[in-house]
Enzyme design. Structure first.
Site, PDB file in Angstrom:
ATOM      1  N   ASP A  13     -39.405  -8.166  -5.255  1.00  0.00           N
ATOM      2  CA  ASP A  13     -38.870  -9.447  -4.781  1.00  0.00           C
ATOM      3  C   ASP A  13     -37.428  -9.338  -4.302  1.00  0.00           C
ATOM      4  O   ASP A  13     -37.095  -9.771  -3.201  1.00  0.00           O
ATOM      5  CB  ASP A  13     -38.936 -10.510  -5.895  1.00  0.00           C
ATOM      6  N   ARG A  93     -29.469 -14.708 -18.864  1.00  0.00           N
ATOM      7  CA  ARG A  93     -29.249 -15.413 -17.594  1.00  0.00           C
ATOM      8  C   ARG A  93     -27.853 -16.021 -17.418  1.00  0.00           C
ATOM      9  O   ARG A  93     -27.263 -15.863 -16.357  1.00  0.00           O
ATOM     10  CB  ARG A  93     -30.338 -16.470 -17.360  1.00  0.00           C
ATOM     11  N   ASP A 122     -36.090 -19.151 -15.562  1.00  0.00           N
ATOM     12  CA  ASP A 122     -34.912 -18.378 -15.193  1.00  0.00           C
ATOM     13  C   ASP A 122     -34.123 -19.009 -14.052  1.00  0.00           C
ATOM     14  O   ASP A 122     -32.896 -18.972 -14.045  1.00  0.00           O
ATOM     15  CB  ASP A 122     -35.322 -16.946 -14.840  1.00  0.00           C
ATOM     16  N   SER A 173     -45.455  -8.620 -14.986  1.00  0.00           N
ATOM     17  CA  SER A 173     -44.086  -8.956 -14.640  1.00  0.00           C
ATOM     18  C   SER A 173     -43.270  -8.843 -15.922  1.00  0.00           C
ATOM     19  O   SER A 173     -43.609  -9.455 -16.934  1.00  0.00           O
ATOM     20  CB  SER A 173     -44.042 -10.380 -14.088  1.00  0.00           C
TER      21      SER A 173
HETATM   22  N1  ARG Z   1     -40.777 -16.880 -20.935  1.00  0.00           N
HETATM   23  C1  ARG Z   1     -39.559 -16.188 -21.158  1.00  0.00           C
HETATM   24  C2  ARG Z   1     -38.377 -17.075 -20.884  1.00  0.00           C
HETATM   25  O1  ARG Z   1     -38.526 -18.082 -20.265  1.00  0.00           O
HETATM   26  C3  ARG Z   1     -39.511 -14.896 -20.370  1.00  0.00           C
HETATM   27  C4  ARG Z   1     -39.209 -15.024 -18.924  1.00  0.00           C
HETATM   28  C5  ARG Z   1     -39.344 -13.719 -18.231  1.00  0.00           C
HETATM   29  N2  ARG Z   1     -38.649 -13.703 -17.006  1.00  0.00           N
HETATM   30  C6  ARG Z   1     -38.874 -12.827 -16.040  1.00  0.00           C
HETATM   31  N3  ARG Z   1     -38.138 -12.921 -14.984  1.00  0.00           N
HETATM   32  N4  ARG Z   1     -39.829 -11.946 -16.120  1.00  0.00           N
HETATM   33  O2  ARG Z   1     -37.294 -16.785 -21.294  1.00  0.00           O
END
Ligand code: ARG
Length: 406
Positions: A13, A93, A122, A173
């Protein structure tokens, strides 16, 4: 030419985002990759960013800042989302946003960009954090805009002679940092399907774990883990060491359905060996040294804290206020917790502290008992008074004395 600073992971991406942003905004793209302890994923990341058209690529090691300013406050607050998730991704983040904004200011960029889709948490965390830090900087999320599927993206890259990252073979992912790893997509989207063994990279399958348990003693000072088995260590190293030990004993696997901020439930698999062990140990020590009412109040605030972090509100005054509360409480959280790691299981088997509120003379059933047994009778009489009174005045009893039968 205007500049855009992109959070670059090296995956498909964000690799496609570089030419896409450059074309669409007629801009120079500056890639930023932060080392939060994701390990392997960082190999050649600078070269990869430049190969797909970034004019510059910053790689910044922020592990220490991440451990000190993000992981530690969350640990001390007891921040665990929906009883299970120690928030590794969510904590990373705001720190990523902070450095994107900092580098954008330094580079004179008009915008920052990231690879998040419009469906996850995110994007919220990055956008809200960036806005809190510098509302003048625009945030662009190409994947929220371009409407390309994965095959479209690969096609887009091939058409421009852009090397497609090898990582696309993985059906999952993932996101990883010092505090843990998350795995989504593929077969995991069926919440009934057991995660295949290949989703795990930090933890050994319990069946393959050593037949002898490992004992780990974690020392805390004012709520900060400072040593393992008598060896003092800086936090980054301590977390990394615990990940290795606990992971080798299969500890830290989490499989859950969680509530995303955007209103959907999603099946999430995590590996967080160090976070699971440290949260367990820290909570145990608090239980030894914090008075009952305060312990419960703090537990409630830990849930609030977890929600704040999960929902992207790291840079909110509420979080800072809870930090101040937590800090006040942590003064007494000094001591040692002993844990036993065995085939996926992690349990506390001992705890001690100079500030322990546990008093042997009060607790013992043996000789030396200092508890005033005779005082219990009067205490219970008054404690139970409202229960006794309301039992006597139960509506059913009233109806009977009035001669009415139900
Ligand atoms: N569900 C988790 C969260 O919201 C993990 C998110 C994973 N993010 C990613 N870009 N793969 O914190």
């Amino acid at each position: 030419m205007q500049r855009i600073v992109l959070a670059y992971s090296g995956g498909l991406d964000t690799s496609v985002a570089i030419p896409w942003l450059a074309e669409r905004y007629d801009a120079e793209i500056i890639a930023v990759t932060l080392d939060l302890g994701q390990g392997r994923e960082l190999t050649n990341v600078r070269e990869r960013a430049l190969a797909v058209g970034a004019i510059r690529a910053h790689v910044v090691d922020v592990r220490e800042e991440f451990a000190r300013d993000y992981i530690l406050p969350a640990l001390r607050a007891g921040a665990i989302y929906e009883h299970r998730y120690p928030l590794a991704t969510a904590l990373g983040r705001p720190l990523i946003a902070k450095h994107l904004v900092r580098i954008a200011e330094m580079e004179g960029a008009v915008a920052i960009a990231h690879g998040c889709t419009g469906k996850g948490n995110d994007q919220v965390r990055l956008d809200v954090s960036a806005r809190a830090l510098n509302p003048a900087i625009k945030v662009i999320a190409p994947a929220r805009v371009w409407g390309m599927t994965r095959p479209d993206e690969i096609e887009y890259a091939r058409a421009r002679n852009i090397p497609v990252p090898a990582t696309i073979e993985s059906p999952y992912s993932t996101d990883a940092n010092l505090w843990g790893r998350s795995i989504e997509c593929g077969v995991l989207e069926d919440p009934w399907a057991e995660p295949p063994e290949d989703v795990y990279t930090l933890t050994r399958a319990p069946a393959d774990c050593p037949d002898l348990p490992a004992y780990v003693e974690i020392e805390f000072e004012a709520g900060v883990p400072v040593g393992i088995n008598g060896v003092a260590m800086p936090l980054v190293e301590l977390v990394a060491s615990l990940e290795t030990i606990a992971g080798a004993h299969g500890v830290g696997r989490i499989d859950m359905v969680e509530n995303r901020l955007v209103g959907i439930k999603s099946r999430e698999v995590y590996e967080a060996p160090a976070a699971v062990v440290l949260h367990l140990a820290h909570r145990e020590l608090e239980g030894l040294v914090i008075p009952r009412d305060l312990e419960r109040l703090k537990f409630e605030l830990g849930r609030v804290y977890a929600d704040l972090v999960y929902n992207g509100l790291w840079f909110a005054p509420t979080r800072e206020a809870i930090d101040a509360f937590v800090d006040k409480v942590q003064g007494r959280v000094t001591g040692t917790v002993r844990l036993k790691l065995f085939k996926g299981d992690c349990r506390v088997v001992g705890r001690r502290s100079a500030h322990a509120l546990y008093e042997h003379a009060l607790a013992t059933y043996d000789a030396g008992d200092a508890f005033d047994h005779s005082a219990a009778e009067g205490f219970i009489k008054i404690w139970g008074l409202p229960v006794e009174t309301s039992a006597r005045k139960k509506p059913a009893a009233q109806l009977q004395t009035l001669g009415v039968h139900a």
